[in-house]
Design a protein around this motif. Structure first.
Motif, PDB file in Angstrom:
ATOM      1  N   GLY A   1       0.801  -1.212   0.000  1.00  0.00           N
ATOM      2  CA  GLY A   1       0.000   0.000   0.000  1.00  0.00           C
ATOM      3  C   GLY A   1       0.835   1.262   0.000  1.00  0.00           C
ATOM      4  O   GLY A   1       0.428   2.291  -0.546  1.00  0.00           O
ATOM      5  N   CYS A   2       2.027   1.220   0.578  1.00  0.00           N
ATOM      6  CA  CYS A   2       2.921   2.381   0.556  1.00  0.00           C
ATOM      7  C   CYS A   2       3.300   2.739  -0.878  1.00  0.00           C
ATOM      8  O   CYS A   2       3.431   3.923  -1.213  1.00  0.00           O
ATOM      9  CB  CYS A   2       4.170   2.091   1.373  1.00  0.00           C
ATOM     10  N   ALA A   3       3.462   1.718  -1.737  1.00  0.00           N
ATOM     11  CA  ALA A   3       3.824   1.976  -3.124  1.00  0.00           C
ATOM     12  C   ALA A   3       2.718   2.740  -3.857  1.00  0.00           C
ATOM     13  O   ALA A   3       2.995   3.534  -4.762  1.00  0.00           O
ATOM     14  CB  ALA A   3       4.130   0.669  -3.843  1.00  0.00           C
ATOM     15  N   VAL A   4       1.454   2.488  -3.468  1.00  0.00           N
ATOM     16  CA  VAL A   4       0.342   3.243  -4.060  1.00  0.00           C
ATOM     17  C   VAL A   4       0.434   4.712  -3.639  1.00  0.00           C
ATOM     18  O   VAL A   4       0.214   5.618  -4.447  1.00  0.00           O
ATOM     19  CB  VAL A   4      -1.006   2.636  -3.633  1.00  0.00           C
ATOM     20  N   ILE A   5       0.772   4.963  -2.376  1.00  0.00           N
ATOM     21  CA  ILE A   5       0.975   6.338  -1.918  1.00  0.00           C
ATOM     22  C   ILE A   5       2.119   6.978  -2.702  1.00  0.00           C
ATOM     23  O   ILE A   5       2.022   8.131  -3.151  1.00  0.00           O
ATOM     24  CB  ILE A   5       1.279   6.360  -0.408  1.00  0.00           C
ATOM     25  N   PHE A   6       3.195   6.245  -2.891  1.00  0.00           N
ATOM     26  CA  PHE A   6       4.357   6.755  -3.625  1.00  0.00           C
ATOM     27  C   PHE A   6       3.976   7.230  -5.018  1.00  0.00           C
ATOM     28  O   PHE A   6       4.427   8.290  -5.474  1.00  0.00           O
ATOM     29  CB  PHE A   6       5.418   5.656  -3.704  1.00  0.00           C
ATOM     30  N   LEU A   7       3.146   6.464  -5.715  1.00  0.00           N
ATOM     31  CA  LEU A   7       2.794   6.805  -7.092  1.00  0.00           C
ATOM     32  C   LEU A   7       2.009   8.107  -7.202  1.00  0.00           C
ATOM     33  O   LEU A   7       1.948   8.712  -8.274  1.00  0.00           O
ATOM     34  CB  LEU A   7       1.994   5.666  -7.722  1.00  0.00           C
ATOM     35  N   ALA A   8       1.417   8.562  -6.113  1.00  0.00           N
ATOM     36  CA  ALA A   8       0.626   9.798  -6.143  1.00  0.00           C
ATOM     37  C   ALA A   8       1.495  11.045  -6.160  1.00  0.00           C
ATOM     38  O   ALA A   8       0.994  12.155  -6.393  1.00  0.00           O
ATOM     39  CB  ALA A   8      -0.313   9.853  -4.943  1.00  0.00           C
ATOM     40  N   GLY A   9       2.803  10.920  -5.949  1.00  0.00           N
ATOM     41  CA  GLY A   9       3.686  12.080  -5.863  1.00  0.00           C
ATOM     42  C   GLY A   9       3.684  12.917  -7.129  1.00  0.00           C
ATOM     43  O   GLY A   9       3.793  12.404  -8.237  1.00  0.00           O
ATOM     44  N   ARG A  10       3.585  14.222  -6.968  1.00  0.00           N
ATOM     45  CA  ARG A  10       3.536  15.130  -8.118  1.00  0.00           C
ATOM     46  C   ARG A  10       4.016  16.520  -7.719  1.00  0.00           C
ATOM     47  O   ARG A  10       4.135  16.846  -6.537  1.00  0.00           O
ATOM     48  CB  ARG A  10       2.115  15.235  -8.667  1.00  0.00           C
ATOM     49  N   TYR A  11       4.273  17.331  -8.728  1.00  0.00           N
ATOM     50  CA  TYR A  11       4.671  18.717  -8.495  1.00  0.00           C
ATOM     51  C   TYR A  11       3.850  19.608  -9.407  1.00  0.00           C
ATOM     52  O   TYR A  11       3.682  19.317 -10.595  1.00  0.00           O
ATOM     53  CB  TYR A  11       6.161  18.924  -8.780  1.00  0.00           C
ATOM     54  N   ARG A  12       3.318  20.695  -8.824  1.00  0.00           N
ATOM     55  CA  ARG A  12       2.536  21.670  -9.584  1.00  0.00           C
ATOM     56  C   ARG A  12       3.208  23.027  -9.447  1.00  0.00           C
ATOM     57  O   ARG A  12       3.235  23.613  -8.370  1.00  0.00           O
ATOM     58  CB  ARG A  12       1.100  21.726  -9.077  1.00  0.00           C
ATOM     59  N   HIS A  13       3.758  23.513 -10.547  1.00  0.00           N
ATOM     60  CA  HIS A  13       4.438  24.816 -10.519  1.00  0.00           C
ATOM     61  C   HIS A  13       3.397  25.913 -10.292  1.00  0.00           C
ATOM     62  O   HIS A  13       2.283  25.854 -10.827  1.00  0.00           O
ATOM     63  CB  HIS A  13       5.165  25.051 -11.841  1.00  0.00           C
ATOM     64  N   PRO A  14       3.733  26.934  -9.486  1.00  0.00           N
ATOM     65  CA  PRO A  14       2.760  28.000  -9.198  1.00  0.00           C
ATOM     66  C   PRO A  14       2.217  28.693 -10.448  1.00  0.00           C
ATOM     67  O   PRO A  14       1.120  29.239 -10.419  1.00  0.00           O
ATOM     68  CB  PRO A  14       3.557  28.976  -8.332  1.00  0.00           C
ATOM     69  N   GLU A  15       2.977  28.660 -11.545  1.00  0.00           N
ATOM     70  CA  GLU A  15       2.542  29.348 -12.759  1.00  0.00           C
ATOM     71  C   GLU A  15       2.121  28.376 -13.862  1.00  0.00           C
ATOM     72  O   GLU A  15       2.053  28.751 -15.031  1.00  0.00           O
ATOM     73  CB  GLU A  15       3.669  30.253 -13.255  1.00  0.00           C
ATOM     74  N   ALA A  16       1.821  27.120 -13.462  1.00  0.00           N
ATOM     75  CA  ALA A  16       1.481  26.095 -14.460  1.00  0.00           C
ATOM     76  C   ALA A  16      -0.004  26.010 -14.743  1.00  0.00           C
ATOM     77  O   ALA A  16      -0.434  25.158 -15.521  1.00  0.00           O
ATOM     78  CB  ALA A  16       1.991  24.726 -14.006  1.00  0.00           C
ATOM     79  N   GLY A  17      -0.802  26.844 -14.091  1.00  0.00           N
ATOM     80  CA  GLY A  17      -2.235  26.836 -14.367  1.00  0.00           C
ATOM     81  C   GLY A  17      -2.941  25.556 -13.976  1.00  0.00           C
ATOM     82  O   GLY A  17      -3.908  25.148 -14.605  1.00  0.00           O
ATOM     83  N   GLY A  18      -2.453  24.896 -12.935  1.00  0.00           N
ATOM     84  CA  GLY A  18      -3.090  23.668 -12.460  1.00  0.00           C
ATOM     85  C   GLY A  18      -2.480  22.402 -13.011  1.00  0.00           C
ATOM     86  O   GLY A  18      -2.728  21.315 -12.491  1.00  0.00           O
ATOM     87  N   ALA A  19      -1.685  22.495 -14.058  1.00  0.00           N
ATOM     88  CA  ALA A  19      -1.041  21.308 -14.614  1.00  0.00           C
ATOM     89  C   ALA A  19       0.031  20.804 -13.657  1.00  0.00           C
ATOM     90  O   ALA A  19       0.649  21.576 -12.925  1.00  0.00           O
ATOM     91  CB  ALA A  19      -0.424  21.625 -15.971  1.00  0.00           C
ATOM     92  N   HIS A  20       0.242  19.496 -13.657  1.00  0.00           N
ATOM     93  CA  HIS A  20       1.242  18.919 -12.775  1.00  0.00           C
ATOM     94  C   HIS A  20       2.093  17.908 -13.519  1.00  0.00           C
ATOM     95  O   HIS A  20       1.737  17.451 -14.606  1.00  0.00           O
ATOM     96  CB  HIS A  20       0.574  18.249 -11.564  1.00  0.00           C
ATOM     97  N   SER A  21       3.230  17.568 -12.931  1.00  0.00           N
ATOM     98  CA  SER A  21       4.104  16.534 -13.467  1.00  0.00           C
ATOM     99  C   SER A  21       4.451  15.565 -12.348  1.00  0.00           C
ATOM    100  O   SER A  21       4.349  15.899 -11.157  1.00  0.00           O
ATOM    101  CB  SER A  21       5.380  17.153 -14.049  1.00  0.00           C
ATOM    102  N   ASN A  22       4.837  14.352 -12.719  1.00  0.00           N
ATOM    103  CA  ASN A  22       5.224  13.374 -11.716  1.00  0.00           C
ATOM    104  C   ASN A  22       6.403  13.885 -10.895  1.00  0.00           C
ATOM    105  O   ASN A  22       7.321  14.501 -11.426  1.00  0.00           O
ATOM    106  CB  ASN A  22       5.638  12.058 -12.381  1.00  0.00           C
TER     107      ASN A  22
END
Length: 473
Positions: free
Chosen positions: A112-133
């Motif tokens: 189950g920890c691996a499922v939590i791991f896969l949720a990791g992402r980064y959203r740049h303040p100027e990306a308009g809501g878009a995110h990357s892994n």
């Protein structure tokens, strides 16, 4: 009870639904964490009911923040897993708040920890809501997946209990798929199938460079390789592509030829021959930076052209420069402040013999004859309206065909490039001292980088510019 039925009853994550028990221990969630991996929080221990509420409370204390770097915005994980429903609730929180995840050196994140791991992402303040892994595995950490399991006693079960277990089994897998759909979490189909196909009493660990690349899991910090730069850059193109399309690479991968429009001691812009997708009609464009630090992406690979003329991009990390079959545990760790590996890598890239072939018959920057043949291409070279690999294409000349060079003394530097002007000076110095080996290497490097261009006339009478790299006497 049949063996098939026993397997069915094992097919859910560690829910304690039928036993009605709950372990006294739960995960430890604290501020702070591994500084190397850039963590703000840490989660360790067994995941149990109430842990999602504890994580939410901690996140609420900090509130929503707008960080311009993912470093310092990650959650370090070290857990054997636990209840899937709780793990999914925690994964939802991490996705909503856009926190990265990391497995530090010496830690293990499983089940189950691996499922939590896969949720990791980064959203740049100027990306308009878009995110990357943003999910990092340290080369000395462990990340493991397996199918769900249920802790049950050894006794006979009623039909209602079997039906309940079957419903939970279906719902557990549906929960992972719902999380992927609702949160936009990148869980490739091949990874989901690997998870489902691993019995609960076994574990599928992310063990090779190829697995991590296909499943879009960043391995960091990893030092840049030295040696064959052509092989390393080819590996990078293939690995990013395998993650974008979710396919397994079968070594050995094809070596690619590269040309360089920009290159210095810490960065490069390289273009491959057309090998990717759509019957080999697309190309890989690489931007690599050596000064982004050990636990951030080092650049990107962009794939352009092809029958549908699509352009797609994926982030690049140093571990992708290594062969697909390389064990993650064997990758060299990048230590902050060390530069020897960067120096060696970019020296290798600037060596024409290791980065796509030499300049072909080179003995002077300038041609001696007004007739030159096309070299260093697979099929043809493009005539450009101006010096530069991004200038408009005005025609083509096939490999080995001859072009006319009206003014062999007029080498034109890459437009708007200080490096191009420097290369002109290097060539002048080399012409004055043709026995100077250091000047020869520098001049060859300039030509391999496509810094110097000639205006030529093609066999069909068309006029345009061609890099000196593609011309020989």
């Amino acid at each position: 009870m049949t063996s098939a039925l026993r397997l069915l009853l094992l097919a859910v994550f560690c829910f304690h639904v039928l036993t009605g028990t709950r372990p006294a221990s739960a995960a430890t969630i604290t501020r702070g964490g591994d500084a190397v991996m850039g963590c703000r929080f840490s989660i360790s221990g067994q995941i149990e009911e109430g842990d999602a509420d504890a994580l939410r409370a901690l996140l609420d204390q900090i509130g929503f923040t707008a960080d311009y770097s993912p470093v310092g915005r990650r959650i370090c994980l070290d857990s054997p897993g636990g209840g899937l429903r709780e793990a999914l609730a925690m994964a939802d929180l991490i996705g909503e708040r856009a926190y990265g995840t990391a497995v530090p050196a010496g830690a293990a994140c499983e089940s189950g920890c691996a499922v939590i791991f896969l949720a990791g992402r980064y959203r740049h303040p100027e990306a308009g809501g878009a995110h990357s892994n943003d999910r990092l595995l340290h080369p000395r950490g462990r990340l493991g997946f397996h199918a769900p399991s249920l802790l049950l006693g050894d006794r006979a079960y009623t039909r209602d209990e079997v039906d309940t277990a079957y419903a939970i089994a279906l719902d557990s897998m549906a929960g992972v798929l719902r999380h992927r759909a609702d949160m936009g979490t990148a869980i490739p189909d091949s990874l989901f199938l690997a998870l489902l196909g691993t019995p609960p009493f076994e574990m599928t660990y992310v063990e090779t460079v190829g697995q991590a690349a296909q499943w879009e899991i960043a391995v960091a910090p990893v030092a840049f390789p030295a040696g064959n730069a052509q092989q390393a850059l080819s590996n990078l193109c293939w690995h990013v592509d395998s993650g974008l399309i979710d396919y397994t690479l079968r070594p050995p991968m094809q070596l690619l030829d590269f040309t360089f429009e920009e290159i210095d001691d810490r960065s490069l812009y390289a273009l491959s021959n057309r090998t990717f997708r759509y019957e080999g009609s697309a190309r890989c464009e690489l931007r690599v930076y050596g000064d982004n630090g050990p636990v951030q992406m080092m650049g990107a690979a962009t794939y352009t052209g092809g029958a549908t003329d699509q352009t797609v991009r994926g982030w690049a990390f140093p571990y992708m420069l290594y062969p697909s079959e390389t064990l993650i545990s064997d990758l060299p760790v990048w230590i902050e402040g060390e530069t020897a590996h960067l120096d060696a890598f970019f020296r290798a890239v600037q060596d024409p013999g290791s980065a796509g072939g030499g300049a072909g018959g080179f003995n002077n920057c300038r041609l001696a004859s007004t007739s030159a043949r096309v070299i260093n291409v697979n099929e043809f070279v493009n005539l450009r309206a101006a010096p530069g690999l991004r200038a408009p294409i005005v025609g083509q000349v096939r490999l080995a065909e001859r072009v006319q060079v009206p003014d062999t003394g007029r080498l034109v530097p890459l437009r708007d490039s200080q490096r191009g002007q420097t290369c002109l000076s290097i060539c002048s110095a080399f012409a004055a001292e043709p026995q100077a080996q250091d000047l020869r290497r520098d001049a060859e490097g300039c030509i391999a980088e496509n810094m110097l261009w000639y205006q030529v006339v093609a066999p069909d009478g068309n006029t345009g510019f061609v890099s000196r790299h593609f011309l020989a006497e």
